[in-house]
Motif scaffolding. Structure first.
Motif, PDB file in Angstrom:
ATOM      1  N   LEU A  81      43.952  -9.888 109.329  1.00 23.25           N
ATOM      2  CA  LEU A  81      45.008 -10.899 109.434  1.00 23.25           C
ATOM      3  C   LEU A  81      44.559 -12.234 108.847  1.00 23.25           C
ATOM      4  O   LEU A  81      45.363 -12.947 108.257  1.00 23.25           O
ATOM      5  N   ILE A 103      51.648 -13.510 105.676  1.00 23.79           N
ATOM      6  CA  ILE A 103      52.157 -13.229 107.013  1.00 23.79           C
ATOM      7  C   ILE A 103      53.608 -13.705 107.081  1.00 23.79           C
ATOM      8  O   ILE A 103      53.900 -14.856 106.781  1.00 23.79           O
ATOM      9  N   LEU A 141      41.042  -6.338 113.176  1.00 23.93           N
ATOM     10  CA  LEU A 141      42.405  -6.809 112.983  1.00 23.93           C
ATOM     11  C   LEU A 141      42.421  -8.287 112.625  1.00 23.93           C
ATOM     12  O   LEU A 141      43.118  -8.701 111.702  1.00 23.93           O
ATOM     13  N   ARG A 174      47.809   0.991 113.384  1.00 24.58           N
ATOM     14  CA  ARG A 174      47.866  -0.447 113.125  1.00 24.58           C
ATOM     15  C   ARG A 174      47.733  -0.718 111.623  1.00 24.58           C
ATOM     16  O   ARG A 174      48.470  -1.520 111.063  1.00 24.58           O
ATOM     17  N   GLU A 175      46.804  -0.036 110.974  1.00 31.63           N
ATOM     18  CA  GLU A 175      46.594  -0.234 109.533  1.00 31.63           C
ATOM     19  C   GLU A 175      47.863   0.141 108.754  1.00 31.63           C
ATOM     20  O   GLU A 175      48.301  -0.592 107.860  1.00 31.63           O
ATOM     21  N   ILE A 231      54.127  -5.826 107.263  1.00 27.33           N
ATOM     22  CA  ILE A 231      53.714  -7.178 106.888  1.00 27.33           C
ATOM     23  C   ILE A 231      53.507  -7.306 105.383  1.00 27.33           C
ATOM     24  O   ILE A 231      53.965  -8.250 104.761  1.00 27.33           O
ATOM     25  N   PHE A 259      50.390  -5.464 118.063  1.00 26.87           N
ATOM     26  CA  PHE A 259      49.618  -4.770 117.035  1.00 26.87           C
ATOM     27  C   PHE A 259      48.224  -4.407 117.548  1.00 26.87           C
ATOM     28  O   PHE A 259      47.688  -3.367 117.210  1.00 26.87           O
ATOM     29  N   VAL A 308      50.683  -2.521 109.599  1.00 25.64           N
ATOM     30  CA  VAL A 308      50.439  -3.805 108.942  1.00 25.64           C
ATOM     31  C   VAL A 308      50.787  -3.702 107.463  1.00 25.64           C
ATOM     32  O   VAL A 308      51.460  -4.572 106.910  1.00 25.64           O
ATOM     33  N   ARG A 309      50.343  -2.622 106.846  1.00 24.65           N
ATOM     34  CA  ARG A 309      50.617  -2.464 105.417  1.00 24.65           C
ATOM     35  C   ARG A 309      52.121  -2.328 105.147  1.00 24.65           C
ATOM     36  O   ARG A 309      52.628  -2.859 104.156  1.00 24.65           O
TER      37      ARG A 309
END
Length: 182
Positions: free
Chosen positions: A104, A113, A100, A133-134, A141, A125, A137-138
């Motif tokens: 990040l 971000i 992660l 999480r993947e 974020i 997260f 995030v995609r």
């Protein structure tokens, strides 16, 4: 059955501090060695992680002395298996965090971000499973569409939508719990 181990267990069940001190004095060296073997396979010597795992092992014994059965194994064997298990869990957690942080770091490098993403969100997260999480995030974020996430990860679109639905709700609950705690 080892009489000394059975006696120590009885004293631990009575929350006898001297019994815990005796266990720590007797087994610390061996447990540090076992934790170091597991934790240094992938990382350089990480004294802090080793100490944490060994301390967690002793705390577990102190809180749950009834889980130890002197008829099945010696106290040394029991504690060794516990420290190895905790060390393996620590390696998995460290690997997850490293992945992660790497992703990040790439986002920070490209200044993608969002302003709202702070340490509190990072902790949330980190608590998510890898696949969720993947996806999160995609989507949250990087603002990728579910179809783009599907193409990038090779996950069926229905699964992506299910992950987004479930974990958005979970993140909202985590945020609400955090605000209630303040």
């Amino acid at each position: 059955m080892n009489e000394k181990d059975a006696y120590l267990k009885d004293r631990l069940l009575q929350q006898n501090n001297d019994a815990l001190r005796e266990v720590i004095d007797t087994y610390s060296h061996d447990l540090y060695a076992a934790a170091a073997i597991v934790l240094t396979k992938q990382y350089a010597q990480r004294v802090q992680d080793i100490e944490e795992v060994v301390q967690d092992t002793f705390v577990f014994l102190w809180r749950y002395p009834e889980k130890y059965n002197p008829e099945r194994a010696s106290l040394k064997t029991y504690l060794s298996w516990k420290v190895i298990s905790l060390a393996k869990n620590k390696v998995v957690k460290n690997n997850r965090e490293m992945k992660l942080f790497a992703s990040l770091a790439g986002l920070y490098q490209h200044q993608q971000i969002p302003d709202w993403f702070d340490d509190h969100y990072l902790d949330m997260f980190l608590a998510l499973p890898d696949k969720a999480r993947e996806v999160m995030v995609r989507r949250l974020i990087l603002n990728q569409k579910p179809k783009d996430i599907q193409n990038a990860l090779g996950i069926p679109l229905k699964e992506i939508n299910n992950i987004l639905f479930y974990y958005k709700k979970r993140l909202k609950d985590m945020i609400k719990e955090g605000m209630d705690a303040r």
